[in-house]
Design a protein around this motif. Structure first.
Motif, PDB file in Angstrom:
ATOM      1  N   ALA A  11       0.627  -1.269   0.049  1.00  0.00           N
ATOM      2  CA  ALA A  11       0.043  -0.062  -0.156  1.00  0.00           C
ATOM      3  C   ALA A  11       0.847   1.140   0.228  1.00  0.00           C
ATOM      4  O   ALA A  11       1.961   1.094   0.652  1.00  0.00           O
ATOM      5  CB  ALA A  11      -0.965   0.025   1.296  1.00  0.00           C
ATOM      6  N   PRO A  12       0.565   2.326  -0.663  1.00  0.00           N
ATOM      7  CA  PRO A  12       1.463   3.313  -0.558  1.00  0.00           C
ATOM      8  C   PRO A  12       1.156   4.101   0.641  1.00  0.00           C
ATOM      9  O   PRO A  12       0.266   4.368   1.178  1.00  0.00           O
ATOM     10  CB  PRO A  12       0.914   4.373  -1.972  1.00  0.00           C
ATOM     11  N   THR A  13       2.521   4.668   0.802  1.00  0.00           N
ATOM     12  CA  THR A  13       2.261   5.586   2.329  1.00  0.00           C
ATOM     13  C   THR A  13       1.622   6.894   2.214  1.00  0.00           C
ATOM     14  O   THR A  13       1.197   7.283   3.148  1.00  0.00           O
ATOM     15  CB  THR A  13       3.824   5.945   2.619  1.00  0.00           C
ATOM     16  N   ASP A  14       1.146   7.431   1.063  1.00  0.00           N
ATOM     17  CA  ASP A  14       0.271   8.364   0.936  1.00  0.00           C
ATOM     18  C   ASP A  14      -1.292   8.031   0.958  1.00  0.00           C
ATOM     19  O   ASP A  14      -2.082   8.792   1.334  1.00  0.00           O
ATOM     20  CB  ASP A  14       0.628   9.209  -0.213  1.00  0.00           C
ATOM     21  N   GLY A  15      -1.446   6.549   0.952  1.00  0.00           N
ATOM     22  CA  GLY A  15      -2.640   6.141   0.803  1.00  0.00           C
ATOM     23  C   GLY A  15      -3.526   6.497  -0.330  1.00  0.00           C
ATOM     24  O   GLY A  15      -4.991   6.047  -0.630  1.00  0.00           O
ATOM     25  N   LEU A  16      -3.101   7.330  -1.565  1.00  0.00           N
ATOM     26  CA  LEU A  16      -4.024   7.421  -2.397  1.00  0.00           C
ATOM     27  C   LEU A  16      -4.426   6.406  -3.332  1.00  0.00           C
ATOM     28  O   LEU A  16      -3.879   5.286  -3.231  1.00  0.00           O
ATOM     29  CB  LEU A  16      -2.987   8.496  -3.509  1.00  0.00           C
ATOM     30  N   LEU A  17      -5.886   6.602  -3.799  1.00  0.00           N
ATOM     31  CA  LEU A  17      -6.445   5.279  -4.231  1.00  0.00           C
ATOM     32  C   LEU A  17      -6.334   5.351  -5.768  1.00  0.00           C
ATOM     33  O   LEU A  17      -6.101   6.488  -6.529  1.00  0.00           O
ATOM     34  CB  LEU A  17      -8.024   5.333  -3.818  1.00  0.00           C
ATOM     35  N   PRO A  18      -6.525   4.288  -6.317  1.00  0.00           N
ATOM     36  CA  PRO A  18      -6.418   4.159  -7.870  1.00  0.00           C
ATOM     37  C   PRO A  18      -7.677   4.799  -8.341  1.00  0.00           C
ATOM     38  O   PRO A  18      -8.428   5.041  -7.601  1.00  0.00           O
ATOM     39  CB  PRO A  18      -6.303   2.752  -8.320  1.00  0.00           C
ATOM     40  N   PRO A  19      -7.694   5.124 -10.045  1.00  0.00           N
ATOM     41  CA  PRO A  19      -8.737   5.861 -10.522  1.00  0.00           C
ATOM     42  C   PRO A  19     -10.295   5.037 -10.179  1.00  0.00           C
ATOM     43  O   PRO A  19     -11.319   5.782 -10.314  1.00  0.00           O
ATOM     44  CB  PRO A  19      -8.611   6.015 -11.879  1.00  0.00           C
ATOM     45  N   THR A  20     -10.139   3.817 -10.010  1.00  0.00           N
ATOM     46  CA  THR A  20     -11.519   3.207  -9.833  1.00  0.00           C
ATOM     47  C   THR A  20     -12.149   3.695  -8.564  1.00  0.00           C
ATOM     48  O   THR A  20     -13.527   3.477  -8.291  1.00  0.00           O
ATOM     49  CB  THR A  20     -11.511   1.672  -9.410  1.00  0.00           C
ATOM     50  N   GLY A 327       2.298  10.506  10.507  1.00  0.00           N
ATOM     51  CA  GLY A 327       1.314  11.020   9.214  1.00  0.00           C
ATOM     52  C   GLY A 327       1.333  10.122   8.041  1.00  0.00           C
ATOM     53  O   GLY A 327       0.901  10.673   6.886  1.00  0.00           O
ATOM     54  N   ALA A 328       1.571   8.830   8.048  1.00  0.00           N
ATOM     55  CA  ALA A 328       1.775   7.945   7.023  1.00  0.00           C
ATOM     56  C   ALA A 328       0.443   7.138   6.986  1.00  0.00           C
ATOM     57  O   ALA A 328      -0.327   7.069   7.890  1.00  0.00           O
ATOM     58  CB  ALA A 328       2.836   7.136   7.041  1.00  0.00           C
ATOM     59  N   SER A 329       0.010   6.511   6.064  1.00  0.00           N
ATOM     60  CA  SER A 329      -0.962   5.771   5.865  1.00  0.00           C
ATOM     61  C   SER A 329      -0.702   4.454   6.811  1.00  0.00           C
ATOM     62  O   SER A 329       0.314   3.838   6.619  1.00  0.00           O
ATOM     63  CB  SER A 329      -1.185   5.070   4.372  1.00  0.00           C
ATOM     64  N   PRO A 330      -1.804   4.024   7.607  1.00  0.00           N
ATOM     65  CA  PRO A 330      -1.627   2.854   8.382  1.00  0.00           C
ATOM     66  C   PRO A 330      -1.912   1.498   7.496  1.00  0.00           C
ATOM     67  O   PRO A 330      -1.669   0.428   8.130  1.00  0.00           O
ATOM     68  CB  PRO A 330      -2.505   3.079   9.466  1.00  0.00           C
ATOM     69  N   ALA A 331      -2.082   1.749   6.348  1.00  0.00           N
ATOM     70  CA  ALA A 331      -2.338   0.434   5.478  1.00  0.00           C
ATOM     71  C   ALA A 331      -1.079  -0.403   5.314  1.00  0.00           C
ATOM     72  O   ALA A 331      -0.062  -0.027   4.852  1.00  0.00           O
ATOM     73  CB  ALA A 331      -2.970   0.654   4.170  1.00  0.00           C
TER      74      ALA A 331
END
Length: 407
Positions: A11-20, A327-331
């Motif tokens: 999972a990316p550390t910024d948590g950003l989601l794909p276009p879907t 401040g990072a994504s916990p994913a």
């Protein structure tokens, strides 16, 4: 110990989601799940991501509300940056663990933060799970004043010997008190049961069902006990200390539950859930999982699902706290559900919900199975004429086999 997290992509550390995630997001409801991973004791059958005081390894239960609120703010930023439609919350669900181990004002604080972050639809459903020995009248009044609308009590059984086998610590005599206190606070009440524990008889189960009906809840959940690998119960069964639950007995228990609840005015709407036809309503939060709406899961080990992307947070509260502090994504990982896997999940989940799966949404090969499933008494013929797949009682007992035929 709790089961391992699933495999998946990093999972990316910024948590950003794909276009879907953004595609058609305005057409889907949005819910919030808040996982509170604390328990006084670990029940032998449980493989949920929960921790007793001795297992926290530096994480502080007292810090948890602030950490959860920080993830809410992070989530809002991720959704906005990812182009996902801003929507007020339709449902909020506090689960665990035992959410009510936290002080009532901390649950109220987290709920207030969710309201400030996203807002609520006018009739939002706000639920917390609770152990019967973890609340009193004042606690429930505080929750209701904060905006909670519903409480789901983990009753599990009315029989002390069954509770002892499950390692549940509450006194079943307390159930009428907590139900009354919740009602006095203006909360809807669900009583949650587990059936098929080692040594539990059909008579024991009947006693639990009778106790439920004496309390007249608005909603009832009844789940067959599943022996999960890695749990204390699994080890006890392997060593011969206790007998493995009987599939045939569990089927008899399910049939008894359905008949007993139906005669008392409860309608099934999902394989393991019944709502009173006059006072109750289905759990909208759980329905959102089954019908494929979006939700964000807050907390250690929580799963989220937005626009066919599923992700899951790091498991341990200490690791979670560190990610939040940075401040990072916990994913910990994520996956996109599409293609054959997506269709299998869609059919599997919708089949469980009464009349939710439409026959026209099935692939041609699956539609050709409908007549045979009706002939075998697995799906309801009248519902099929209305274009819906609705399991019969026999079909609910064999739901996995029905799904295999429809995918």
């Amino acid at each position: 110990m709790p089961s391992a997290l699933p495999l998946g992509d990093p999972a990316p550390t910024d948590g950003l989601l794909p276009p879907t995630g953004a595609a058609a997001s305005a057409d889907r409801d949005f819910g919030l799940y808040v996982h509170v991973p604390f328990c006084r004791v670990r029940c032998g059958y449980c493989d949920f991501n929960t921790y007793t005081a001795t297992e926290l390894r530096g994480a502080k239960q007292s810090d948890y509300a602030d950490e959860a609120i920080a993830e809410m703010r992070f989530a809002r930023g991720v959704l906005e940056t990812s182009g996902v439609a801003a929507r007020p919350l339709s449902t909020v669900f506090f689960g665990g663990g035992t959410p009510t181990l936290l002080p009532a004002h901390q649950l109220a604080q987290m709920l207030g933060a969710a309201r400030d972050t996203w807002g609520f639809v006018p009739d939002a459903e706000i639920t917390t799970e609770a152990n019967p020995d973890s609340v009193d009248a004042a606690y429930l009044q505080t929750l209701a004043a904060a905006g909670f609308t519903r409480v789901s009590f983990g009753m599990q059984s009315a029989v002390p010997s069954v509770l002892a086998t499950l390692e549940r610590t509450h006194d079943p005599a307390r159930i009428p008190d907590v139900v009354r206190w919740a009602r006095e606070a203006g909360l809807q009440v669900s009583l949650d049961l587990i059936y098929g524990a080692p040594g539990e008889t059909l008579g024991d189960w009947r006693r639990s069902l009778d106790a439920v009906l004496e309390n007249e809840p608005d909603h009832v959940s009844a789940y067959a006990l599943i022996v999960e690998d890695g749990t204390k119960l699994a080890r006890q069964i392997r060593s011969g200390q206790v007998a493995e639950p009987s599939d045939d007995l569990q089927a008899d228990m399910y049939e008894l539950a359905d008949a007993t609840l139906a005669s008392a005015g409860y309608d099934w709407y999902e394989v393991s859930n019944w709502a009173h036809r006059e006072t109750g309503r289905p759990s909208r939060h759980n329905l959102s999982y089954w019908v494929g709406h979006d939700w964000w899961g807050i907390g250690p080990g929580s799963h989220s699902y937005v626009g066919r992307t599923r992700w899951w947070n790091v498991k341990h509260p200490a690791a979670y706290a560190q990610r939040i502090a940075e401040g990072a994504s916990p994913a910990a990982g994520r996956e996109t559900i599409d293609g054959e896997t997506g269709e299998l999940e869609r059919v599997l989940l919708l089949t469980r919900v009464r009349g939710a799966l439409r026959t026209e949404s099935l692939v041609p090969e699956a539609r050709r199975e409908i007549a045979g499933l009706i002939a075998e008494g697995l799906i309801d013929g009248k519902a099929a004429l209305r274009g819906a797949v609705e399991l019969t009682l026999k079909g609910r007992l064999l739901a996995d086999a029905v799904v295999r035929r429809l995918t």
